[in-house]
Design an enzyme around this catalytic site. Structure first.
Site, mmCIF file in Angstrom:
data_model
loop_
_atom_site.group_PDB
_atom_site.id
_atom_site.type_symbol
_atom_site.label_atom_id
_atom_site.label_comp_id
_atom_site.label_asym_id
_atom_site.label_seq_id
_atom_site.Cartn_x
_atom_site.Cartn_y
_atom_site.Cartn_z
ATOM 1 N N THR A 179 -4.387 -11.126 17.785
ATOM 2 C CA THR A 179 -3.972 -11.339 16.382
ATOM 3 C C THR A 179 -2.484 -11.668 16.182
ATOM 4 O OG1 THR A 179 -3.105 -9.046 15.735
ATOM 5 C CG2 THR A 179 -5.683 -9.571 15.305
ATOM 6 N N TYR A 232 2.086 5.936 16.469
ATOM 7 C CA TYR A 232 0.888 5.021 15.769
ATOM 8 C C TYR A 232 -0.397 5.639 16.459
ATOM 9 C CZ TYR A 232 -2.228 1.028 15.749
ATOM 10 O OH TYR A 232 -3.216 0.027 15.336
ATOM 11 N N VAL A 282 0.827 -1.278 0.156
ATOM 12 C CA VAL A 282 -0.022 0.037 0.166
ATOM 13 C C VAL A 282 0.831 1.262 0.090
ATOM 14 C CG1 VAL A 282 -2.125 -1.244 0.925
ATOM 15 C CG2 VAL A 282 -0.345 0.134 2.471
HETATM 16 P P1 NAI Z 1 -1.716 -8.231 11.318
HETATM 17 O O1 NAI Z 1 -0.044 -7.867 11.467
HETATM 18 O O2 NAI Z 1 -2.000 -9.635 11.841
HETATM 19 O O3 NAI Z 1 -2.114 -8.199 9.854
HETATM 20 C C1 NAI Z 1 -1.783 -7.055 8.950
HETATM 21 C C2 NAI Z 1 -1.619 -7.570 7.573
HETATM 22 O O4 NAI Z 1 -1.457 -6.011 6.690
HETATM 23 C C3 NAI Z 1 -0.513 -8.436 7.389
HETATM 24 O O5 NAI Z 1 -1.069 -9.523 6.619
HETATM 25 C C4 NAI Z 1 0.324 -7.679 6.572
HETATM 26 O O6 NAI Z 1 1.052 -8.271 5.497
HETATM 27 C C5 NAI Z 1 -0.612 -6.555 5.918
HETATM 28 N N1 NAI Z 1 0.391 -5.499 5.537
HETATM 29 C C6 NAI Z 1 1.276 -4.770 6.388
HETATM 30 N N2 NAI Z 1 1.996 -3.694 5.670
HETATM 31 C C7 NAI Z 1 1.271 -3.767 4.402
HETATM 32 C C8 NAI Z 1 1.652 -3.000 3.261
HETATM 33 N N3 NAI Z 1 2.437 -2.049 2.998
HETATM 34 N N4 NAI Z 1 0.987 -3.303 1.943
HETATM 35 C C9 NAI Z 1 0.000 -4.170 2.084
HETATM 36 N N5 NAI Z 1 -0.433 -5.076 3.275
HETATM 37 C C10 NAI Z 1 0.450 -4.732 4.361
HETATM 38 O O7 NAI Z 1 -2.264 -7.211 12.031
HETATM 39 P P2 NAI Z 1 -3.592 -6.799 12.688
HETATM 40 O O8 NAI Z 1 -3.671 -6.901 14.231
HETATM 41 O O9 NAI Z 1 -4.636 -7.673 12.012
HETATM 42 O O10 NAI Z 1 -3.958 -5.512 12.222
HETATM 43 C C11 NAI Z 1 -4.820 -5.026 11.169
HETATM 44 C C12 NAI Z 1 -5.130 -3.700 11.377
HETATM 45 O O11 NAI Z 1 -6.043 -3.369 12.685
HETATM 46 C C13 NAI Z 1 -4.209 -2.444 11.402
HETATM 47 O O12 NAI Z 1 -4.602 -1.419 10.716
HETATM 48 C C14 NAI Z 1 -4.018 -2.145 12.834
HETATM 49 O O13 NAI Z 1 -3.343 -0.939 12.986
HETATM 50 C C15 NAI Z 1 -5.299 -2.279 13.507
HETATM 51 N N6 NAI Z 1 -5.531 -2.546 14.711
HETATM 52 C C16 NAI Z 1 -5.269 -3.667 15.388
HETATM 53 C C17 NAI Z 1 -5.147 -3.798 16.660
HETATM 54 C C18 NAI Z 1 -4.762 -5.136 17.518
HETATM 55 O O14 NAI Z 1 -4.500 -5.022 18.815
HETATM 56 N N7 NAI Z 1 -4.141 -6.150 16.862
HETATM 57 C C19 NAI Z 1 -5.866 -2.740 17.516
HETATM 58 C C20 NAI Z 1 -6.116 -1.916 16.807
HETATM 59 C C21 NAI Z 1 -6.145 -1.627 15.444
#
Ligand code: NAI
Length: 255
Positions: free
Chosen positions: A184, A149, A58
């Protein structure tokens, strides 16, 4: 009346960061409720049918445009965009160098702009267009050691409302979810790097009034609610999915 169980029948959806965690749970839920779903991710190798995986970064406009084009050709249009790809950052305002500030804002904020710009012409052609951004409780509460963040997610909240205003008359709804700490792979990596992972997990769970971490499926359910054609009156909102962390003020247990 449409049954909620298949409210996405015949719809098409694109989920960024859909190969893991919240994005993966969302892609699977939308597919289970009837949508044709494509996933954009840095590493889509683990994405399984019926989901369709596309490699994209992205932070790279050309890669985003190519993947959005290929995915939406394959899906036959686009009704729902879930801007979920994101990365974390730790530390106070003084703890990250300029390159890290630019890197995190590039993924978490500018990434949404890149993907949405590429998807907008298709969303405009849909009668049920919806965008859901994955924001965070870090946008609405001050959390320690999360300066960069939180800045990125505060920007996502403002961007969500501005996009909702810009596109409401085109029939495109825009909302976001604000998860608390979600169980996650990302949080798993954070816990693994802690000095005492079990104590760190217990502290994170205790911070949420439910006493538990949020599950990826619970966030996916909230995203599906906002994306659903049944939610046609909901735009410009942020929905907390945080075990009560933002809204509740409890007395100590037993007091
Ligand atoms: P995760 O690390 O399990 O999954 C994130 C996914 O995004 C991965 O598959 C990764 O390859 C992909 N990704 C990362 N950078 C990328 C890029 N430059 N281009 C394309 N894909 C990319 O993380 P999770 O926990 O599922 O987080 C997802 C969203 O939720 C994020 O936006 C995070 O900020 C948000 N979030 C997560 C929380 C948590 O406690 N896990 C809490 C609040 C928000």
């Amino acid at each position: 009346m449409t049954e909620t169980g298949r409210d996405f029948e015949g719809r098409t959806a694109l989920v960024t960061g859909g190969a893991s965690g919240i994005g993966r749970a969302t892609a699977e839920l939308l597919a289970a409720r009837g949508a044709r779903v494509a996933v954009l991710d840095l590493d889509p190798t683990g994405v399984e049918k019926p989901l369709r995986g596309y490699r994209a970064d992205v932070t790279d406009s050309a890669s985003v445009r190519a993947a959005v084009h290929a995915a939406t050709e394959d899906l036959g249009g686009l009704d729902i965009l879930v801007n979920n790809a994101g990365i974390g950052a730790q530390g106070t305002v003084a703890d990250n160098d300029d390159a890290e500030w630019h890197r995190v804002l590039d993924v978490n904020v500018v990434g949404i702009a890149r993907v949405t710009s590429a998807a907008l012409p298709l969303l405009r052609a849909s009668s049920f267009a919806a965008i859901v951004n994955t924001c965070s409780i870090a946008a609405t509460a001050g959390l320690p050691q999360r300066a960069l963040y939180s800045a990125s997610k505060g920007a996502v909240l403002g961007l969500t409302r501005a996009m909702a205003a810009d596109h409401v008359r085109e029939g495109i709804r825009v909302n976001c979810v604000n998860p608390g700490t979600v169980d996650t792979p990302w949080v798993g990596r954070l816990l693994d790097s802690a000095r005492d992972p079990a104590a760190e997990r217990a502290a994170l769970a205790a911070r949420q009034p439910t006493g538990r971490l949020v599950s990826a499926e619970q966030v996916a359910t909230a995203i599906a609610y906002l994306a659903s054609p049944l939610s046609g009156a909901t735009t410009g909102t942020d929905l907390a999915v945080d075990g009560g962390m933002q809204g509740l003020r409890l007395r100590p247990a037993g007091k």
